[in-house]
Design a protein around this motif. Structure first.
Motif, short mmCIF file in Angstrom:
data_model
loop_
_atom_site.label_atom_id
_atom_site.label_comp_id
_atom_site.label_asym_id
_atom_site.label_seq_id
_atom_site.Cartn_x
_atom_site.Cartn_y
_atom_site.Cartn_z
N ARG A 49 0.39 -3.17 3.02
CA ARG A 49 -0.58 -2.00 2.83
C ARG A 49 -2.00 -2.43 3.19
N TYR A 50 -2.68 -1.56 3.59
CA TYR A 50 -3.90 -1.50 4.02
C TYR A 50 -4.89 -0.75 3.38
N ARG A 51 -6.24 -0.96 3.19
CA ARG A 51 -7.16 0.04 2.72
C ARG A 51 -7.80 0.69 3.94
N GLU A 52 -7.86 1.83 3.51
CA GLU A 52 -8.47 2.88 4.73
C GLU A 52 -9.88 2.21 4.99
N GLY A 53 -10.01 2.01 6.13
CA GLY A 53 -11.47 1.45 6.78
C GLY A 53 -11.38 0.06 6.67
N GLY A 54 -10.39 -0.58 6.18
CA GLY A 54 -10.37 -1.89 5.87
C GLY A 54 -10.08 -2.92 7.17
N ALA A 55 -10.17 -4.19 7.16
CA ALA A 55 -9.69 -5.03 8.17
C ALA A 55 -8.13 -5.11 8.36
N PRO A 56 -7.85 -5.10 9.67
CA PRO A 56 -6.25 -5.42 9.77
C PRO A 56 -5.61 -6.60 9.26
N ASP A 57 -6.45 -7.61 9.17
CA ASP A 57 -5.98 -8.92 8.24
C ASP A 57 -6.22 -8.96 6.98
N ALA A 58 -6.65 -7.99 6.34
CA ALA A 58 -6.77 -7.52 5.01
C ALA A 58 -5.86 -6.93 4.17
N THR A 59 -4.30 -7.51 4.46
CA THR A 59 -3.23 -6.76 3.83
C THR A 59 -3.19 -6.73 2.24
N LEU A 60 -2.83 -5.89 1.64
CA LEU A 60 -2.69 -5.58 0.19
C LEU A 60 -1.30 -5.55 0.09
N SER A 61 -0.86 -5.92 -1.18
CA SER A 61 0.52 -6.12 -1.71
C SER A 61 1.33 -4.84 -1.85
N VAL A 62 2.40 -5.02 -1.64
CA VAL A 62 3.33 -3.83 -2.09
C VAL A 62 4.63 -4.45 -2.70
N THR A 63 4.42 -5.65 -3.54
CA THR A 63 5.45 -6.38 -4.04
C THR A 63 5.97 -5.25 -5.15
N GLY A 64 7.27 -5.44 -5.11
CA GLY A 64 7.78 -4.58 -6.56
C GLY A 64 7.55 -3.11 -6.22
N TRP A 65 7.22 -2.67 -4.90
CA TRP A 65 7.22 -1.28 -4.55
C TRP A 65 8.86 -0.60 -4.28
N GLN A 66 9.37 0.13 -4.76
CA GLN A 66 10.60 0.66 -4.25
C GLN A 66 10.58 2.06 -4.12
N VAL A 67 10.98 2.46 -2.97
CA VAL A 67 11.17 4.08 -2.31
C VAL A 67 12.47 4.43 -2.94
N ALA A 68 11.90 5.41 -3.79
CA ALA A 68 12.96 6.18 -4.71
C ALA A 68 13.74 7.26 -4.08
N LYS A 69 13.03 8.22 -3.34
CA LYS A 69 13.25 9.36 -2.64
C LYS A 69 12.70 9.50 -1.48
N LEU A 70 13.21 10.14 -0.47
CA LEU A 70 12.58 10.56 1.07
C LEU A 70 13.04 12.02 1.15
N MET A 71 12.24 12.83 1.30
CA MET A 71 12.04 14.21 1.34
C MET A 71 11.52 14.64 3.09
N ASP A 72 11.73 15.90 3.27
CA ASP A 72 11.38 16.30 4.64
C ASP A 72 9.82 15.58 4.99
N GLN A 73 8.79 15.81 4.15
CA GLN A 73 7.68 15.38 4.58
C GLN A 73 7.04 14.38 3.70
N HIS A 74 7.68 13.98 2.79
CA HIS A 74 7.07 12.90 1.55
C HIS A 74 7.95 11.88 1.26
N THR A 75 7.42 10.81 0.82
CA THR A 75 8.40 9.82 0.24
C THR A 75 7.71 9.54 -1.41
N PHE A 76 8.72 9.43 -2.03
CA PHE A 76 8.18 9.03 -3.55
C PHE A 76 8.56 7.36 -3.76
N VAL A 77 7.64 6.58 -4.26
CA VAL A 77 7.79 5.24 -4.37
C VAL A 77 7.38 4.98 -5.79
#
Length: 126
Positions: A49-77
């Protein structure tokens, strides 16, 4: 096992980026990514993950994130209980399990380098 060096399994060959659109309740993020954007034979995998406007090398964690549902235009995480640094507008890179099921959703794919600078635009022919 024929290839013990591949015991970790397959890795995503294509990434699709999308923004966190809403944080409606603790432990849930709605992301602007759906079946119209990414192949959905398997649920996409949050990679980083990145913060909008942040540097490309400044990644943020998504540890433990789990996609639960994928709809036509949205994802529930579903988010872990300690995910307190997430913000609306954060940009999430998702891995697609089968790139060709995503290729047909886009007329062009962008090839980027490690700094997320566009190197080429690749036409898809589906």
């Amino acid at each position: 096992m024929r290839r013990p060096d591949l015991h970790h399994g397959l890795e995503p060959a294509l990434e699709v980026f999308a923004q966190v659109q809403s944080l409606p309740e603790p432990g849930l993020a709605i992301v602007a990514l759906g079946k119209r954007d990414i192949g959905h034979d398997q649920l996409p995998v949050p990679l980083r993950r990145y913060r909008e406007g942040g540097a490309p090398d400044a990644t943020l964690s998504v540890t433990g994130w789990q996609v639960a549902k994928l709809m036509d235009q949205h994802t529930f995480v579903h988010l872990p209980g300690d995910a307190d640094d997430i913000a609306v507008g954060d940009i999430v890179a998702f891995g697609a399990s089968h790139p060709c099921l995503t290729f047909d959703k886009w007329r062009h794919l962008l090839l980027v380098n490690e700094a997320l600078e566009v190197q080429d635009s690749l036409a898809t022919c589906f």
